[in-house]
Design a protein around this motif. Structure first.
Motif, PDB file in Angstrom:
ATOM      1  N   ILE A 157      11.233  -8.124  75.217  1.00 35.59           N
ATOM      2  CA  ILE A 157      10.369  -7.209  74.456  1.00 35.59           C
ATOM      3  C   ILE A 157       9.619  -6.259  75.388  1.00 35.59           C
ATOM      4  O   ILE A 157       9.544  -5.052  75.150  1.00 35.59           O
ATOM      5  CB  ILE A 157       9.375  -8.007  73.589  1.00 35.59           C
ATOM      6  CG1 ILE A 157      10.123  -8.701  72.451  1.00 35.59           C
ATOM      7  CG2 ILE A 157       8.295  -7.087  73.019  1.00 35.59           C
ATOM      8  CD1 ILE A 157       9.284  -9.703  71.689  1.00 35.59           C
ATOM      9  N   LEU A 204      12.051  -3.616  76.758  1.00 33.36           N
ATOM     10  CA  LEU A 204      12.475  -2.619  75.777  1.00 33.36           C
ATOM     11  C   LEU A 204      11.378  -1.599  75.475  1.00 33.36           C
ATOM     12  O   LEU A 204      11.641  -0.578  74.832  1.00 33.36           O
ATOM     13  CB  LEU A 204      12.916  -3.308  74.477  1.00 33.36           C
ATOM     14  CG  LEU A 204      14.175  -4.164  74.590  1.00 33.36           C
ATOM     15  CD1 LEU A 204      14.528  -4.790  73.252  1.00 33.36           C
ATOM     16  CD2 LEU A 204      15.351  -3.342  75.106  1.00 33.36           C
ATOM     17  N   CYS A 205      10.193  -1.864  75.949  1.00 29.49           N
ATOM     18  CA  CYS A 205       9.119  -0.875  75.812  1.00 29.49           C
ATOM     19  C   CYS A 205       9.181   0.182  76.914  1.00 29.49           C
ATOM     20  O   CYS A 205       8.424   1.157  76.892  1.00 29.49           O
ATOM     21  CB  CYS A 205       7.754  -1.571  75.855  1.00 29.49           C
ATOM     22  SG  CYS A 205       7.425  -2.619  74.412  1.00 29.49           S
ATOM     23  N   ASN A 249      11.393   3.068  79.455  1.00 27.61           N
ATOM     24  CA  ASN A 249      12.371   4.118  79.159  1.00 27.61           C
ATOM     25  C   ASN A 249      13.776   3.641  79.526  1.00 27.61           C
ATOM     26  O   ASN A 249      13.951   2.661  80.260  1.00 27.61           O
ATOM     27  CB  ASN A 249      12.029   5.429  79.882  1.00 27.61           C
ATOM     28  CG  ASN A 249      12.012   5.272  81.399  1.00 27.61           C
ATOM     29  OD1 ASN A 249      12.971   4.798  81.995  1.00 27.61           O
ATOM     30  ND2 ASN A 249      10.914   5.669  82.024  1.00 27.61           N
ATOM     31  N   SER A 253      18.923  -2.767  68.617  1.00 23.39           N
ATOM     32  CA  SER A 253      17.790  -1.979  68.113  1.00 23.39           C
ATOM     33  C   SER A 253      18.114  -0.490  68.094  1.00 23.39           C
ATOM     34  O   SER A 253      17.709   0.230  67.176  1.00 23.39           O
ATOM     35  CB  SER A 253      16.550  -2.238  68.981  1.00 23.39           C
ATOM     36  OG  SER A 253      16.143  -3.588  68.901  1.00 23.39           O
ATOM     37  N   GLU A 282      12.766   4.365  72.723  1.00 19.88           N
ATOM     38  CA  GLU A 282      11.542   4.945  73.260  1.00 19.88           C
ATOM     39  C   GLU A 282      10.618   5.492  72.161  1.00 19.88           C
ATOM     40  O   GLU A 282       9.871   6.442  72.385  1.00 19.88           O
ATOM     41  CB  GLU A 282      11.860   6.025  74.296  1.00 19.88           C
ATOM     42  CG  GLU A 282      12.673   5.503  75.478  1.00 19.88           C
ATOM     43  CD  GLU A 282      13.006   6.591  76.490  1.00 19.88           C
ATOM     44  OE1 GLU A 282      12.266   7.595  76.545  1.00 19.88           O
ATOM     45  OE2 GLU A 282      14.010   6.455  77.206  1.00 19.88           O
ATOM     46  N   ARG A 299       7.937   4.232  68.684  1.00 16.95           N
ATOM     47  CA  ARG A 299       7.149   3.108  68.181  1.00 16.95           C
ATOM     48  C   ARG A 299       7.979   2.243  67.227  1.00 16.95           C
ATOM     49  O   ARG A 299       7.875   1.020  67.229  1.00 16.95           O
ATOM     50  CB  ARG A 299       5.903   3.645  67.461  1.00 16.95           C
ATOM     51  CG  ARG A 299       4.986   2.549  66.939  1.00 16.95           C
ATOM     52  CD  ARG A 299       3.741   3.130  66.313  1.00 16.95           C
ATOM     53  NE  ARG A 299       2.951   3.872  67.297  1.00 16.95           N
ATOM     54  CZ  ARG A 299       1.828   4.508  67.006  1.00 16.95           C
ATOM     55  NH1 ARG A 299       1.362   4.510  65.756  1.00 16.95           N
ATOM     56  NH2 ARG A 299       1.158   5.142  67.944  1.00 16.95           N
ATOM     57  N   ARG A 337      10.249  -0.089  69.195  1.00 17.65           N
ATOM     58  CA  ARG A 337       9.531  -1.235  69.764  1.00 17.65           C
ATOM     59  C   ARG A 337       9.220  -2.287  68.697  1.00 17.65           C
ATOM     60  O   ARG A 337       9.370  -3.484  68.930  1.00 17.65           O
ATOM     61  CB  ARG A 337       8.246  -0.746  70.431  1.00 17.65           C
ATOM     62  CG  ARG A 337       8.493   0.202  71.607  1.00 17.65           C
ATOM     63  CD  ARG A 337       7.202   0.561  72.327  1.00 17.65           C
ATOM     64  NE  ARG A 337       7.441   1.571  73.343  1.00 17.65           N
ATOM     65  CZ  ARG A 337       7.201   2.873  73.190  1.00 17.65           C
ATOM     66  NH1 ARG A 337       6.684   3.305  72.041  1.00 17.65           N
ATOM     67  NH2 ARG A 337       7.453   3.730  74.161  1.00 17.65           N
ATOM     68  N   SER A 349      12.374  -4.090  67.805  1.00 15.46           N
ATOM     69  CA  SER A 349      12.770  -4.999  68.887  1.00 15.46           C
ATOM     70  C   SER A 349      11.965  -6.294  68.832  1.00 15.46           C
ATOM     71  O   SER A 349      12.503  -7.394  69.020  1.00 15.46           O
ATOM     72  CB  SER A 349      12.569  -4.320  70.242  1.00 15.46           C
ATOM     73  OG  SER A 349      13.380  -3.176  70.370  1.00 15.46           O
ATOM     74  N   ILE A 350      10.670  -6.181  68.581  1.00 17.19           N
ATOM     75  CA  ILE A 350       9.813  -7.370  68.491  1.00 17.19           C
ATOM     76  C   ILE A 350      10.264  -8.267  67.337  1.00 17.19           C
ATOM     77  O   ILE A 350      10.385  -9.493  67.483  1.00 17.19           O
ATOM     78  CB  ILE A 350       8.338  -6.951  68.300  1.00 17.19           C
ATOM     79  CG1 ILE A 350       7.826  -6.263  69.561  1.00 17.19           C
ATOM     80  CG2 ILE A 350       7.471  -8.165  67.961  1.00 17.19           C
ATOM     81  CD1 ILE A 350       6.459  -5.642  69.409  1.00 17.19           C
TER      82      ILE A 350
END
Length: 356
Positions: free
Chosen positions: A127, A130-131, A133, A287, A294, A296, A299, A302-303
């Motif tokens: 996680i 993946l936040c 770039n 994702s 890149e 919101r 992200r 992904s979480i």
């Protein structure tokens, strides 16, 4: 040598190697169980990795793709490509689940922790990554590969000097191992096909970000050759120490720990790095299929996907490797056939142009 080609090769290898490869569990089921014939299988798989890596990288660069679904559309057509996209996306998620389960098994075997602890640790790392770039993700995925390559060479050399059973005994024992196909050649094809299906999305995205076809093509070939060599070395190490690896969830870790507790810890770190590489590649591709990287929304997605995968991963690593991977292999066979047909068509078209 071309620096970008080497980086792409390591990224290609890093995504594919993962927990089952690095831990030896995949190699045990797909190659070692066939005895000496399994060595021939590793050669077949290596050749396929090199050929497929080159073709996918080349095509992705030419098309300047942003997602694997664009390549699938070219290979299979609009309707069939859409079906392949759905199936591939589903199985990619299954491999991501297996990577979290693999970390759970790794931490349980090495540190005596509950499987959920290792899975949660890996999910958190994925996680956080993946936040970042896309370029940073590529750097992280490719950086772990050389570490594992060095560890595999050390373990293989050690294993050959510590054989304590005859070749006949080891071969007889190998034939009693659980395998995934009735013949070694089918197993080798399945291994290459499911792994190329695993590596295909990330390889397509990375190659599509470059305009240098020569570098990406070279990277695909080098990555394939590197994978073939690693498979061969791990298979030899497992085969000649098979009598000491019965019941081990993570055979290469068991070999490393026998060599030295310090080497065992280093191998734990290496396997964790490779599981991490594959997990990042799988969850990134999954994702990115539904959201734009890149952002919101990416992200958040992904979480959520990693959280669900952590729960599903409690089914167990070996069970997931033995079920999800062979099924993905049969899907990958279609991908291999499509890439081969596309390659043949291009060569035939070029020959016709030269003949005029």
């Amino acid at each position: 040598m071309n620096r970008y080609a080497i980086q792409l090769a390591f990224a290609y290898m890093g995504v594919i190697i993962g927990g089952g490869f690095a831990s030896g569990q995949e190699i045990l089921q797909f190659f070692t169980g066939y005895g000496l014939a399994g060595i021939a299988g590793t050669v077949v798989a290596g050749v396929l990795f090199a050929f497929l890596g080159r073709q996918i990288a080349r095509m992705s660069t030419q098309l300047q793709v942003e997602s694997h679904k664009e390549v699938l559309r070219i290979l299979f057509g609009a309707k069939a490509g859409a079906v392949m996209d759905i199936l591939l996306t589903f199985f990619l998620y299954g491999v991501g689940v297996a990577m979290l389960a693999g970390t759970g098994s790794l931490f349980q075997q090495q540190f005596g922790l509950a499987p959920i602890a290792g899975g949660a640790f890996m999910a958190a790392l994925v996680i956080l990554t993946l936040c970042l770039n896309v370029k940073r993700i590529i750097d992280l995925v490719s950086a772990a590969t050389p570490i594992l390559m060095g560890m595999v060479v050390i373990i293989t050399v050690y294993s050959l000097f510590t054989v304590n059973a005859s070749t006949d005994e080891l071969l007889a024992l190998s034939l009693r191992q659980e395998t995934v196909a009735p013949h070694w050649s089918i197993a080798a094809m399945l291994y290459a096909s499911f792994n190329i299906a695993v590596g295909f999305p990330m390889l397509a995205v990375i190659s599509g970000r470059s305009t240098d076809i020569r570098s990406t093509s070279l990277g695909g070939v080098l990555g394939g050759i590197g994978l073939g060599i690693l498979i061969l070395l791990i298979n030899i190490a497992l085969l000649y120490n098979l009598n000491q690896l019965q019941g081990a969830e993570l055979p290469t870790l068991a070999l490393a720990t026998r060599l030295s507790p310090v080497v065992g810890i280093l191998m734990t770190l290496s396997i964790t790095c490779m599981v991490y590489s594959t997990a990042v590649g799988m969850f990134f591709a999954f994702s990115a299929r539904f959201t734009r990287p890149e952002t919101r929304r990416f992200r958040g997605f992904s979480i959520l996907s990693c959280g669900i995968a952590l729960i599903l991963g409690q089914a167990g690593f070996t069970k997931l490797v033995g079920t999800v991977y062979p099924l993905l292999g049969y899907l990958g066979l279609l991908l291999i056939a499509a890439v081969g047909i596309n390659w043949y068509r291009i060569r035939n078209r070029q020959a016709q142009v030269l003949a005029r």
